[in-house]
Scaffold this motif. Structure first.
Motif, PDB file in Angstrom:
ATOM      1  N   LYS A   1      26.456 104.117  -9.490  1.00  0.00           N
ATOM      2  CA  LYS A   1      26.416 103.097  -8.442  1.00  0.00           C
ATOM      3  C   LYS A   1      26.734 103.728  -7.096  1.00  0.00           C
ATOM      4  O   LYS A   1      27.488 104.703  -7.009  1.00  0.00           O
ATOM      5  CB  LYS A   1      27.418 101.978  -8.744  1.00  0.00           C
ATOM      6  CG  LYS A   1      27.039 101.125  -9.943  1.00  0.00           C
ATOM      7  CD  LYS A   1      28.163 100.192 -10.347  1.00  0.00           C
ATOM      8  CE  LYS A   1      28.409  99.124  -9.279  1.00  0.00           C
ATOM      9  NZ  LYS A   1      29.413  98.127  -9.764  1.00  0.00           N
TER      10      LYS A   1
ATOM     11  N   SER B   1      24.534  98.870 -12.991  1.00  0.00           N
ATOM     12  CA  SER B   1      24.832  97.728 -12.115  1.00  0.00           C
ATOM     13  C   SER B   1      25.617  96.646 -12.850  1.00  0.00           C
ATOM     14  O   SER B   1      26.482  95.988 -12.268  1.00  0.00           O
ATOM     15  CB  SER B   1      23.535  97.137 -11.558  1.00  0.00           C
ATOM     16  OG  SER B   1      22.784  98.120 -10.878  1.00  0.00           O
TER      17      SER B   1
ATOM     18  N   HIS C   1      17.806  99.966  -7.107  1.00  0.00           N
ATOM     19  CA  HIS C   1      18.867  99.401  -7.933  1.00  0.00           C
ATOM     20  C   HIS C   1      20.255  99.791  -7.407  1.00  0.00           C
ATOM     21  O   HIS C   1      21.251  99.675  -8.126  1.00  0.00           O
ATOM     22  CB  HIS C   1      18.720  99.877  -9.382  1.00  0.00           C
ATOM     23  CG  HIS C   1      17.586  99.232 -10.121  1.00  0.00           C
ATOM     24  ND1 HIS C   1      16.296  99.691 -10.060  1.00  0.00           N
ATOM     25  CD2 HIS C   1      17.551  98.129 -10.917  1.00  0.00           C
ATOM     26  CE1 HIS C   1      15.512  98.922 -10.811  1.00  0.00           C
ATOM     27  NE2 HIS C   1      16.240  97.969 -11.329  1.00  0.00           N
ATOM     28  N   ASN C   2      20.286 100.264  -6.142  1.00  0.00           N
ATOM     29  CA  ASN C   2      21.547 100.649  -5.497  1.00  0.00           C
ATOM     30  C   ASN C   2      22.277 101.749  -6.265  1.00  0.00           C
ATOM     31  O   ASN C   2      23.508 101.709  -6.429  1.00  0.00           O
ATOM     32  CB  ASN C   2      22.459  99.428  -5.331  1.00  0.00           C
ATOM     33  CG  ASN C   2      21.845  98.386  -4.417  1.00  0.00           C
ATOM     34  OD1 ASN C   2      21.323  98.701  -3.352  1.00  0.00           O
ATOM     35  ND2 ASN C   2      21.905  97.117  -4.836  1.00  0.00           N
ATOM     36  N   LEU C   3      21.507 102.715  -6.723  1.00  0.00           N
ATOM     37  CA  LEU C   3      22.076 103.861  -7.430  1.00  0.00           C
ATOM     38  C   LEU C   3      21.881 105.126  -6.608  1.00  0.00           C
ATOM     39  O   LEU C   3      20.952 105.222  -5.800  1.00  0.00           O
ATOM     40  CB  LEU C   3      21.396 104.034  -8.795  1.00  0.00           C
ATOM     41  CG  LEU C   3      21.449 102.838  -9.751  1.00  0.00           C
ATOM     42  CD1 LEU C   3      20.714 103.170 -11.047  1.00  0.00           C
ATOM     43  CD2 LEU C   3      22.878 102.432 -10.032  1.00  0.00           C
TER      44      LEU C   3
END
Length: 293
Positions: free
Chosen positions: A105, A154, A174-176
């Protein structure tokens, strides 16, 4: 006598569309219905079957298939004892190698691979990931992921993932963030070692590889022809890229030459105006299916 057949594995899944396109460029008519695992091909000596790339090297190693197309990553994952005949260098969307990366993350406290100590990781590339961690003296729990791997971070189901990426766009969506690359992979044409000792099968595979490589080498390139006055030739050659050297032929008028060259398709829109300014005439652009070096 029963006709000889070469049993060829075609990758089902992300590589399938690109593989069909390369075969088409190589001169083969390869097609399959939505419910079939047995494509048709306009070569009576080839018997194709759709197999997931993840399983390809195992079936080739066992001799169920004589040869097949898969990623280097799955050869490493299965530790397969097969013969890698050639690197085909294509992927789902690009001709670049794909990467397996460790991702977490965006706001994770995990900054480096060392921070994975004692953490939980999800991936489809289980065996190779374990070997990578062991090499780096890291003890982590690695579990197999059946899909939707990005979501598991997530959702807090795992601390990190090892996932395949070409551009990184899916991970960012995916906000990674990536913290390490554990391996690169390109597409390989692989063969069963016993099949390679069969003179007929080896010759058939070599013929197939020659055409596939020719198609891949032509991917993203076009041919250009033009007529050039002798007095303008030096200027033209300075702006003209080429795989090697352009082909120059004499015309009936000794003051003119015909010039032919292969260039990257993306360069053409900038190249044509420059060629025109330098005196090139009768410029023709044409598509390429194969380049055999």
């Amino acid at each position: 006598m029963k006709p000889k057949k070469l049993k060829l594995g075609i990758p089902k899944g992300s590589l399938q569309e690109a593989t069909f396109k390369i075969f088409e460029m190589a001169g083969f008519k390869l097609s399959v219905s939505s419910r079939s695992y047995f494509p048709s091909i306009d070569d009576a000596e080839i018997e194709p079957v759709l197999i997931r790339a993840q399983e390809m090297s195992r079936y080739v190693e066992e001799g169920v298939l004589d040869c097949g197309i898969t990623g280097q990553d799955w050869i490493l994952e299965n530790d397969s004892d097969i013969k890698e005949l050639v690197e085909l260098k294509y992927a789902k969307q690009t001709l670049n190698p794909v990467r397996w990366v460790v991702a977490v993350k965006e706001d994770s406290s995990i900054k480096t691979v060392k921070d994975l100590q004692g953490k939980r990781i999800a991936t489809e590339l289980v065996n190779y990931t374990k070997a990578y961690l062991k090499k780096n003296k890291i003890k982590s729990e690695v579990e197999f992921s059946w899909g939707a791997t990005e979501v598991k971070v997530s959702a807090g189901l795992v601390d990190a993932i090892v996932e395949l990426t070409e551009t990184g766009s899916s991970l960012r969506a995916h906000n990674l963030k990536e913290i390490a690359t554990i391996c690169y992979s390109t597409t390989k044409f692989i063969a069963n070692k016993k099949a390679c000792k069969d003179e007929w099968k080896k010759k058939k595979m070599d013929y197939l590889v020659l055409l596939l490589k020719g198609a891949i080498d032509a991917y993203g390139k076009v041919g250009m022809k033009m007529n050039v006055k002798k007095v303008n030739m030096e200027k033209i050659l300075k702006v003209l890229p080429s795989c090697k050297k352009p082909t120059i032929s004499s015309l009936s008028d000794p003051s003119w030459f015909a010039l032919e060259v292969i260039v990257a398709e993306e360069e053409v829109k900038k190249l044509i105006p420059k060629l025109k300014e330098c005196g090139a005439e009768d410029i023709v652009e044409y598509p390429l299916n194969k380049i055999i070096y």
